[in-house]
Design a protein around this motif. Structure first.
Motif, PDB file in Angstrom:
ATOM      1  N   TRP A 239      -5.492  -4.182 -18.140  1.00 43.56           N
ATOM      2  CA  TRP A 239      -5.591  -4.315 -16.679  1.00 43.56           C
ATOM      3  C   TRP A 239      -5.011  -5.648 -16.208  1.00 43.56           C
ATOM      4  CZ3 TRP A 239     -11.485  -2.801 -16.332  1.00 43.56           C
ATOM      5  CH2 TRP A 239     -11.623  -1.443 -16.676  1.00 43.56           C
ATOM      6  N   PHE A 240      -5.319  -6.706 -16.971  1.00 40.98           N
ATOM      7  CA  PHE A 240      -4.848  -8.038 -16.589  1.00 40.98           C
ATOM      8  C   PHE A 240      -3.391  -8.267 -17.004  1.00 40.98           C
ATOM      9  CE2 PHE A 240      -9.487  -8.691 -17.013  1.00 40.98           C
ATOM     10  CZ  PHE A 240      -9.758  -9.225 -15.766  1.00 40.98           C
ATOM     11  N   GLU A 241      -3.069  -7.917 -18.257  1.00 39.66           N
ATOM     12  CA  GLU A 241      -1.788  -8.304 -18.843  1.00 39.66           C
ATOM     13  C   GLU A 241      -0.642  -7.362 -18.495  1.00 39.66           C
ATOM     14  OE1 GLU A 241      -2.776  -8.545 -22.953  1.00 39.66           O
ATOM     15  OE2 GLU A 241      -4.269 -10.121 -22.637  1.00 39.66           O
ATOM     16  N   GLU A 242      -0.896  -6.060 -18.466  1.00 38.80           N
ATOM     17  CA  GLU A 242       0.178  -5.096 -18.204  1.00 38.80           C
ATOM     18  C   GLU A 242       0.224  -4.649 -16.741  1.00 38.80           C
ATOM     19  OE1 GLU A 242       0.494  -1.786 -20.867  1.00 38.80           O
ATOM     20  OE2 GLU A 242      -0.196  -2.960 -22.591  1.00 38.80           O
ATOM     21  N   LEU A 243      -0.951  -4.322 -16.205  1.00 41.99           N
ATOM     22  CA  LEU A 243      -0.980  -3.816 -14.830  1.00 41.99           C
ATOM     23  C   LEU A 243      -0.985  -4.945 -13.805  1.00 41.99           C
ATOM     24  CD1 LEU A 243      -3.473  -0.809 -15.191  1.00 41.99           C
ATOM     25  CD2 LEU A 243      -1.013  -0.894 -15.597  1.00 41.99           C
ATOM     26  N   GLY A 244      -1.370  -6.155 -14.238  1.00 43.60           N
ATOM     27  CA  GLY A 244      -1.284  -7.319 -13.365  1.00 43.60           C
ATOM     28  C   GLY A 244      -2.340  -7.403 -12.280  1.00 43.60           C
ATOM     29  N   PHE A 245      -3.515  -6.810 -12.516  1.00 50.03           N
ATOM     30  CA  PHE A 245      -4.574  -6.865 -11.515  1.00 50.03           C
ATOM     31  C   PHE A 245      -5.381  -8.151 -11.631  1.00 50.03           C
ATOM     32  CE2 PHE A 245      -4.085  -2.167 -11.640  1.00 50.03           C
ATOM     33  CZ  PHE A 245      -3.871  -1.964 -10.275  1.00 50.03           C
ATOM     34  N   THR A 246      -5.878  -8.652 -10.505  1.00 53.03           N
ATOM     35  CA  THR A 246      -6.778  -9.804 -10.501  1.00 53.03           C
ATOM     36  C   THR A 246      -8.202  -9.310 -10.738  1.00 53.03           C
ATOM     37  OG1 THR A 246      -7.205  -9.644  -8.122  1.00 53.03           O
ATOM     38  CG2 THR A 246      -5.310 -10.982  -8.827  1.00 53.03           C
ATOM     39  N   ILE A 247      -9.105 -10.241 -11.065  1.00 49.22           N
ATOM     40  CA  ILE A 247     -10.498  -9.856 -11.304  1.00 49.22           C
ATOM     41  C   ILE A 247     -11.114  -9.260 -10.041  1.00 49.22           C
ATOM     42  CG2 ILE A 247     -11.303 -12.196 -10.826  1.00 49.22           C
ATOM     43  CD1 ILE A 247     -12.890  -9.611 -13.236  1.00 49.22           C
ATOM     44  N   ASP A 248     -10.745  -9.776  -8.866  1.00 49.78           N
ATOM     45  CA  ASP A 248     -11.295  -9.234  -7.607  1.00 49.78           C
ATOM     46  C   ASP A 248     -10.883  -7.780  -7.402  1.00 49.78           C
ATOM     47  OD1 ASP A 248     -12.530 -11.616  -7.023  1.00 49.78           O
ATOM     48  OD2 ASP A 248     -10.873 -12.391  -5.814  1.00 49.78           O
ATOM     49  N   ARG A 249      -9.622  -7.482  -7.717  1.00 45.46           N
ATOM     50  CA  ARG A 249      -9.123  -6.104  -7.556  1.00 45.46           C
ATOM     51  C   ARG A 249      -9.820  -5.169  -8.546  1.00 45.46           C
ATOM     52  NH1 ARG A 249      -7.297  -2.494  -4.358  1.00 45.46           N
ATOM     53  NH2 ARG A 249      -5.150  -1.761  -4.504  1.00 45.46           N
ATOM     54  N   ILE A 250     -10.059  -5.657  -9.761  1.00 48.87           N
ATOM     55  CA  ILE A 250     -10.737  -4.848 -10.777  1.00 48.87           C
ATOM     56  C   ILE A 250     -12.187  -4.592 -10.368  1.00 48.87           C
ATOM     57  CG2 ILE A 250     -11.564  -4.847 -13.169  1.00 48.87           C
ATOM     58  CD1 ILE A 250      -8.975  -6.372 -13.893  1.00 48.87           C
ATOM     59  N   LEU A 251     -12.845  -5.615  -9.838  1.00 52.85           N
ATOM     60  CA  LEU A 251     -14.226  -5.439  -9.386  1.00 52.85           C
ATOM     61  C   LEU A 251     -14.288  -4.449  -8.232  1.00 52.85           C
ATOM     62  CD1 LEU A 251     -15.590  -9.103  -9.559  1.00 52.85           C
ATOM     63  CD2 LEU A 251     -15.930  -7.241 -11.185  1.00 52.85           C
ATOM     64  N   GLU A 252     -13.248  -4.421  -7.397  1.00 47.65           N
ATOM     65  CA  GLU A 252     -13.164  -3.435  -6.320  1.00 47.65           C
ATOM     66  C   GLU A 252     -13.110  -2.026  -6.909  1.00 47.65           C
ATOM     67  OE1 GLU A 252     -10.146  -2.072  -2.678  1.00 47.65           O
ATOM     68  OE2 GLU A 252      -9.814  -3.991  -3.717  1.00 47.65           O
ATOM     69  N   ALA A 253     -12.344  -1.870  -7.992  1.00 50.64           N
ATOM     70  CA  ALA A 253     -12.264  -0.568  -8.663  1.00 50.64           C
ATOM     71  C   ALA A 253     -13.608  -0.198  -9.282  1.00 50.64           C
ATOM     72  CB  ALA A 253     -11.176  -0.593  -9.731  1.00 50.64           C
ATOM     73  N   CYS A 254     -14.310  -1.198  -9.828  1.00 50.39           N
ATOM     74  CA  CYS A 254     -15.639  -0.938 -10.399  1.00 50.39           C
ATOM     75  C   CYS A 254     -16.590  -0.434  -9.321  1.00 50.39           C
ATOM     76  CB  CYS A 254     -16.202  -2.208 -11.032  1.00 50.39           C
ATOM     77  SG  CYS A 254     -15.338  -2.747 -12.522  1.00 50.39           S
ATOM     78  N   GLY A 255     -16.404  -0.921  -8.098  1.00 47.21           N
ATOM     79  CA  GLY A 255     -17.249  -0.488  -6.988  1.00 47.21           C
ATOM     80  C   GLY A 255     -17.097   0.989  -6.682  1.00 47.21           C
ATOM     81  N   LYS A 256     -15.975   1.578  -7.091  1.00 45.22           N
ATOM     82  CA  LYS A 256     -15.743   3.008  -6.852  1.00 45.22           C
ATOM     83  C   LYS A 256     -16.651   3.884  -7.705  1.00 45.22           C
ATOM     84  CE  LYS A 256     -12.471   2.150  -3.951  1.00 45.22           C
ATOM     85  NZ  LYS A 256     -12.707   2.380  -2.502  1.00 45.22           N
TER      86      LYS A 256
END
Length: 418
Positions: A239-256
């Motif tokens: 998620w971080f290295e290949e897709l380039g998402f920030t921790i905030d964006r990932i936490l947003e996805a976790c909220g789903k």
């Protein structure tokens, strides 16, 4: 008259001579697996039978790496000689067993290397001497001769520098882990990752600490109290290295995952992969962020409408509000009973469930008798499949996601503001 003797053709019915010097001087202090390697190969050498290190490992049920380490150990002890076929390939060599009697009494061969002599020769190297002094300081004890030779073998077996080995013992000691076997596993891991100095290790550990924080933060968002598995770490790293998402964006996805029964990493992974694919090819009319804002507005509108319908019902049928309060109280009570150790747990839960069923029946009667549908006070979603989130239970995009247009967004905004 001729005399002949029957030849034994089965290898395992023959005898292998082992010099007593080996038993008295070397075997006692050597690691058990190293002794097994020595004796097994010695038997095949007497028989002039073909044998490889891979076969030794298979027959003795040990790691191939341990066989190589055994030969390094016996070479340092002076019991064997390695003959390299290619000087540039340190793993391609044949083994010659040294006659120990000749080492002790012969005039043409070098004297046998005793344990004390071997260790003394090793300690002549100032860097290695300092390494062992640091190790004993970290572990708080004196190393045995077997441990000294085992640790020294890491330099050739793993190409580990004395600096790395010293640092590793200090690092493991800080974690209350001073077993040589444990430290060896860490040294092996570090060197396999190309770490050659303390600076390399410190940088690596700093990155690992940062990753551990991110893993923990993501798991907290998902409600997990356990540690991540290696596969889960691999997915999160991507998620971080290949897709380039920030921790905030990932936490947003976790909220789903709030709307699904069993939150999991694979669900979040699908959400992020979909976002990545859409953002990468976002040449369409509506951006992903605009669509997600549309769903947020839609749900807020539906929540407000549901709240208005509830107020309508409460005003017309005050008993409905009383029933809902009683149901909340009974549901809380039954939860406490279920986790309790009460003797009459079953009887109590059955009684409470009967009361709940009775209240639900009363509520249904009051609603229908006053001209309301049973789901009148519930949320009325535009899309029942994704409940107006744009994401299905599987983590995939809902079909309605692609139906959102700028015109649709504009109409919703006008409806909300009117």
């Amino acid at each position: 008259m001729n005399f002949t003797k029957e030849k034994v053709k089965d290898y395992f019915l023959l005898d292998t001579r082992v010099e007593n010097i080996f038993i008295n001087e070397y075997m006692i202090s050597a690691p058990g697996d190293y002794v097994k390697v020595y004796l097994f190969a010695l038997m095949h050498a007497d028989l002039e039978a073909p044998l490889t290190n891979e076969l030794i490992a298979k027959h003795l049920n040990i790691q191939h790496e341990d066989v190589l380490k055994a030969w390094t150990y016996w070479e340092q002890m002076g019991l064997i000689r390695k003959h390299f076929k290619d000087p540039g390939n340190k793993f391609d060599y044949s083994i010659e067993f040294v006659m120990l009697k000749e080492q002790l009494y012969g005039t043409e061969t070098k004297p046998a290397v005793s344990l004390d002599q071997g260790i003394s020769a090793m300690m002549a190297d100032e860097e290695i001497k300092m390494m062992f002094a640091d190790i004993e300081k970290s572990t708080g004890r004196i190393l045995s001769s077997t441990e000294v030779r085992q640790i020294n073998s890491w330099i050739s077996d793993y190409q580990a520098s004395p600096e790395i080995i010293s640092y590793c013992f200090e690092y493991c000691a800080s974690k209350k882990k001073t077993s040589v076997k444990y430290v060896e596993a860490v040294v092996k891991s570090w060197t396999h990752q190309g770490l050659r100095s303390a600076v390399d290790v410190e940088k690596y550990l700093s990155e690992q600490d940062k990753k551990q924080y991110l893993y923990k933060r993501i798991f907290q968002a998902l409600g997990f109290s356990r540690n991540a598995t290696e596969e889960e770490k691999r997915i999160m790293n991507r998620w971080f290295e290949e897709l380039g998402f920030t921790i905030d964006r990932i936490l947003e996805a976790c909220g789903k995952t709030a709307g699904i029964s069993s939150p999991n990493i694979n669900y979040v992974n699908k959400v992020l992969e979909n976002w990545h694919a859409e953002e990468k090819s976002s040449s369409g009319e509506v951006s992903t962020s605009e669509i997600m804002n549309y769903y947020d507005m839609l749900r807020r509108k539906e929540e407000d409408e549901a709240a208005a319908r509830r107020r309508e019902v409460y005003n017309k049928i005050p008993r409905i509000k009383e029933i809902e309060d009683e149901l909340k109280s009974l549901n809380a009570e039954i939860s406490k009973v279920i986790i309790s150790n009460a003797v009459d747990k079953k009887e109590t839960t059955d009684r409470i469930r009967e009361e709940i069923d009775s209240l639900n029946a009363e509520q249904a009667f009051l609603l229908t008798d006053n001209g309301f549908e049973l789901d009148h006070m519930d949320m009325h979603y535009t899309c029942a499949d994704c409940r107006d989130t744009g994401v299905l239970e599987t983590g995939e995009r809902c079909r309605c996601f692609g139906e959102v247009t700028k015109k649709k967004i504009q109409l919703l905004m006008e409806e909300i503001h009117n």
